[in-house]
Design a protein around this motif. Structure first.
Motif, PDB file in Angstrom:
ATOM      1  N   GLU A 138       0.837  -1.206   0.000  1.00 37.07           N
ATOM      2  CA  GLU A 138       0.000   0.000   0.000  1.00 37.07           C
ATOM      3  C   GLU A 138       0.869   1.251   0.000  1.00 37.07           C
ATOM      4  O   GLU A 138       0.603   2.204  -0.741  1.00 37.07           O
ATOM      5  CB  GLU A 138      -0.927   0.015   1.219  1.00 37.07           C
ATOM      6  CG  GLU A 138      -2.037  -0.995   1.163  1.00 37.07           C
ATOM      7  CD  GLU A 138      -2.901  -0.966   2.412  1.00 37.07           C
ATOM      8  OE1 GLU A 138      -2.640  -0.153   3.327  1.00 37.07           O
ATOM      9  OE2 GLU A 138      -3.842  -1.767   2.483  1.00 37.07           O
TER      10      GLU A 138
ATOM     11  N   VAL B 159      -1.454   4.078  -1.761  1.00 37.52           N
ATOM     12  CA  VAL B 159      -2.884   3.928  -1.553  1.00 37.52           C
ATOM     13  C   VAL B 159      -3.170   3.861  -0.052  1.00 37.52           C
ATOM     14  O   VAL B 159      -2.275   3.656   0.764  1.00 37.52           O
ATOM     15  CB  VAL B 159      -3.458   2.688  -2.276  1.00 37.52           C
ATOM     16  CG1 VAL B 159      -3.233   2.782  -3.783  1.00 37.52           C
ATOM     17  CG2 VAL B 159      -2.895   1.402  -1.710  1.00 37.52           C
TER      18      VAL B 159
ATOM     19  N   THR C 205      -8.608   3.276  -1.028  1.00 36.51           N
ATOM     20  CA  THR C 205      -8.470   4.022  -2.269  1.00 36.51           C
ATOM     21  C   THR C 205      -9.220   3.275  -3.362  1.00 36.51           C
ATOM     22  O   THR C 205      -9.115   2.055  -3.477  1.00 36.51           O
ATOM     23  CB  THR C 205      -6.980   4.146  -2.651  1.00 36.51           C
ATOM     24  OG1 THR C 205      -6.301   4.836  -1.600  1.00 36.51           O
ATOM     25  CG2 THR C 205      -6.792   4.892  -3.964  1.00 36.51           C
TER      26      THR C 205
END
Length: 194
Positions: free
Chosen positions: A137, A142, A159
């Motif tokens: 991530e 994100v 996201t």
């Protein structure tokens, strides 16, 4: 006294906006030129029985989406949109890899992901230890967060953009949730042609 309150609120807002720019927006915009999105130290297990790392982005244009199998709306809708993009791409679609990375590794096993993405041609699911998913991530810039539900269960905020990479593993663009199909397909064609 009123002026001091307004000034304090303005200062807090300025600090928050600066933090948003430095922590989220600036890395995304700056990485368009340096290819930083997707790069980093992470190792995920895929539904193909292989591992996925930053090096795996090279060799094939890839559309990366972070979601989870218990998602009530955004994830199934986006996977459905991806099928529409594939239809619009025609023969070019076979060159596009779709990677669905879970943000919920506590529930999403490789087997569950295989079932979840199995109906979408070319789609691969990926999961791993919680720390590896969080590292991915961070590498892809994100966000996800566990949100408790009233019944003791939980859902995940995350996201909702699809990140598009070319065959050299360079970040090309993002596709927003429910973006117009013609602009989404144009972004994919850019990745496929570079």
């Amino acid at each position: 006294m009123r002026f001091m309150q307004v000034a304090a609120v303005a200062l807090v807002a300025a600090v928050a906006l600066t933090g948003l720019w430095l922590g989220v927006l600036s890395p995304i915009f700056s990485s368009r030129s340096d290819g930083g999105i997707g790069q980093g130290e992470y190792t995920l297990d895929t539904t193909e029985g292989t591992t996925f790392t930053a090096a795996s982005l090279k060799g094939q244009p890839t559309a990366v989406f972070f979601g989870f199998t218990h998602c009530p709306d955004v994830c199934p809708t986006t996977l459905g949109d991806m099928m529409g993009w594939q239809d619009a791409l025609g023969d070019q679609a076979k060159d596009l890899r779709i990677l669905f990375v879970t943000v919920d590794p506590e529930r999403d096993s490789v087997d569950l992901l295989r079932e979840y993405v199995g109906w979408l041609p070319g789609a691969i699911g990926a999961t791993g230890a919680v720390d590896q998913v969080r590292a991915a991530e961070a590498a892809f810039r994100v966000f996800s967060q566990k949100e408790p539900l009233e019944n003791g269960d939980y859902t995940m905020s995350h996201t909702s953009k699809v990140l598009v990479f070319d065959r050299a593993g360079r970040f090309v663009d993002t596709i927003s949730y429910q973006e117009a199909p013609d602009t989404a397909v144009a972004k994919l064609k850019t990745a496929l042609s570079s």
